[in-house]
Design an enzyme around this catalytic site. Structure first.
Site, PDB file in Angstrom:
ATOM      1  N   LYS A  13       0.811  -1.271   0.113  1.00 43.27           N
ATOM      2  CA  LYS A  13      -0.183   0.017   0.025  1.00 43.27           C
ATOM      3  C   LYS A  13       0.850   1.465  -0.130  1.00 43.27           C
ATOM      4  O   LYS A  13       0.777   2.129  -0.894  1.00 43.27           O
ATOM      5  CB  LYS A  13      -0.893  -0.078   1.276  1.00 43.27           C
ATOM      6  CG  LYS A  13      -2.041  -1.112   1.181  1.00 43.27           C
ATOM      7  CD  LYS A  13      -2.711  -1.095   2.538  1.00 43.27           C
ATOM      8  CE  LYS A  13      -2.018  -1.009   3.796  1.00 43.27           C
ATOM      9  NZ  LYS A  13      -1.241  -2.336   4.296  1.00 43.27           N
ATOM     10  N   ARG A  88      -9.790   0.511   8.360  1.00 45.74           N
ATOM     11  CA  ARG A  88      -9.429  -0.670   8.999  1.00 45.74           C
ATOM     12  C   ARG A  88     -10.485  -1.498   9.495  1.00 45.74           C
ATOM     13  O   ARG A  88     -10.247  -2.699  10.159  1.00 45.74           O
ATOM     14  CB  ARG A  88      -8.053  -0.850   9.984  1.00 45.74           C
ATOM     15  CG  ARG A  88      -6.871  -1.011   9.137  1.00 45.74           C
ATOM     16  CD  ARG A  88      -5.925  -0.590  10.297  1.00 45.74           C
ATOM     17  NE  ARG A  88      -4.574  -1.365  10.039  1.00 45.74           N
ATOM     18  CZ  ARG A  88      -3.529  -0.772   9.421  1.00 45.74           C
ATOM     19  NH1 ARG A  88      -3.666   0.355   9.017  1.00 45.74           N
ATOM     20  NH2 ARG A  88      -2.493  -1.574   9.440  1.00 45.74           N
ATOM     21  N   ARG A 127      11.634  -4.635   5.438  1.00 46.58           N
ATOM     22  CA  ARG A 127      11.274  -3.397   5.002  1.00 46.58           C
ATOM     23  C   ARG A 127      12.062  -2.131   5.815  1.00 46.58           C
ATOM     24  O   ARG A 127      12.445  -2.342   7.053  1.00 46.58           O
ATOM     25  CB  ARG A 127       9.868  -3.139   5.259  1.00 46.58           C
ATOM     26  CG  ARG A 127       9.387  -1.764   5.422  1.00 46.58           C
ATOM     27  CD  ARG A 127       7.841  -1.492   5.350  1.00 46.58           C
ATOM     28  NE  ARG A 127       7.205  -1.845   6.523  1.00 46.58           N
ATOM     29  CZ  ARG A 127       5.804  -1.942   6.399  1.00 46.58           C
ATOM     30  NH1 ARG A 127       5.178  -1.646   5.374  1.00 46.58           N
ATOM     31  NH2 ARG A 127       5.304  -2.395   7.330  1.00 46.58           N
ATOM     32  N   ARG A 161      10.879  -0.013  11.493  1.00 48.56           N
ATOM     33  CA  ARG A 161       9.872   0.254  12.375  1.00 48.56           C
ATOM     34  C   ARG A 161       9.845  -0.911  13.509  1.00 48.56           C
ATOM     35  O   ARG A 161      10.441  -2.027  13.286  1.00 48.56           O
ATOM     36  CB  ARG A 161       8.333   0.036  11.664  1.00 48.56           C
ATOM     37  CG  ARG A 161       7.941   1.344  11.037  1.00 48.56           C
ATOM     38  CD  ARG A 161       6.916   1.104  10.176  1.00 48.56           C
ATOM     39  NE  ARG A 161       5.831   0.227  10.528  1.00 48.56           N
ATOM     40  CZ  ARG A 161       4.922  -0.031   9.991  1.00 48.56           C
ATOM     41  NH1 ARG A 161       4.579   0.506   8.652  1.00 48.56           N
ATOM     42  NH2 ARG A 161       3.674  -0.776  10.545  1.00 48.56           N
TER      43      ARG A 161
END
Ligand code: ADP
Ligand code: ADP
Ligand code: ZN
Length: 217
Positions: A13, A88, A127, A161
């Site tokens: 996304k 969500r 990521r 993260r």
């Protein structure tokens, strides 16, 4: 134009939203990014959200819907919006309808990124992003062209993260399955869902999204 990018964590996304921003000058509204900014700034919202996010659970509907409303109010009425990671839950989907309605906006497309869950852990654990401009990367699938230097801004600092670990990802996927996937039929009934194969190469995914947004060109 107002569109939602829908898919589980790691579906792509954020990656696709950044491309739409660069190409069409739309605005990316990522509730995840907004919440991380609130955590960093230590606002009351951030203090409430921090532990929930670290566990991979969902922050309250009221908090995220308020963030989205504020962001929309801060942008020009003619600027297109890409909702990334919102809504969500069914309650958030209802709130979004009201939020858009109150601002004279309408939802044009819901783009569902269909992905194989087994691939998502590898995507999430690899990521990282540029600490300066936020561009997304991956250890295997999208490395900076020159190691240690951001392709987009030339920055040298990158970050990962705290919730991008294999354990939290499982919780986040379960949350997606239980609370987010059920909102799809609502949009399907309106005939605005476009499905895209999120397992394809990033460029192919981008092309498939472009085909949905501009079927004639
Ligand atoms: P989301 O915003 O849905 O959580 P991201 O866009 O951040 O997902 O993508 C998760 C990771 O997977 C990133 O490191 C990104 O570079 C990588 N990625 C995104 N799309 C693809 C793709 N089509 N193929 C392989 N890797 C991808
Ligand atoms: P990803 O796309 O990789 O799942 P996000 O950056 O969208 O990650 O979200 C990170 C975390 O922020 C979520 O696990 C959740 O705790 C919180 N969050 C983000 N958006 C929402 C939302 N719309 N509703 C509730 N919680 C959210
Ligand atoms: Zn950068």
């Amino acid at each position: 134009m107002n569109i939602i990018l829908l898919g589980p964590p790691g579906a792509g996304k954020g990656t696709q939203a950044q491309r739409l921003v660069d190409k069409h000058g739309m605005r990316q509204l990522s509730t995840g990014d907004m919440l991380r900014a609130a955590v960093k700034a230590g606002t009351p919202t951030g203090l409430e959200a921090k532990a929930v996010m670290e566990r991979g659970e969902l922050v309250s509907d009221a908090i995220v819907s308020a963030l989205i409303g504020d962001e929309l109010d801060a942008m020009g009425p003619d600027m297109g919006a890409i909702f990334d990671g919102y809504p969500r839950t069914e309650a958030q989907a209802e709130s979004l309808d009201a939020i858009l309605d109150a601002r004279g906006r309408k939802l044009d497309h819901v783009i569902e990124l269909e992905v194989n869950e087994d691939a998502l852990v590898e995507r999430i654990t690899g990521r990282f992003t540029c600490a300066t401009c936020g561009k997304g990367y991956h250890d295997t699938f999208e490395k900076p062209k020159a190691e240690g230097t951001c392709d987009k801004c030339g920055g040298h600092e990158f970050k990962r993260r705290p919730d991008d670990n294999a354990e939290t990802v499982r919780t986040r996927m379960a949350e997606y399955r239980a609370k987010t996937a059920p909102i799809l039929p609502v949009y399907e009934a309106r005939g605005i869902v476009g499905k895209v194969d999120g397992m394809a190469d990033m460029d192919e995914v981008t092309a498939a999204i472009e085909a949905i947004l501009a079927p004639s060109s």
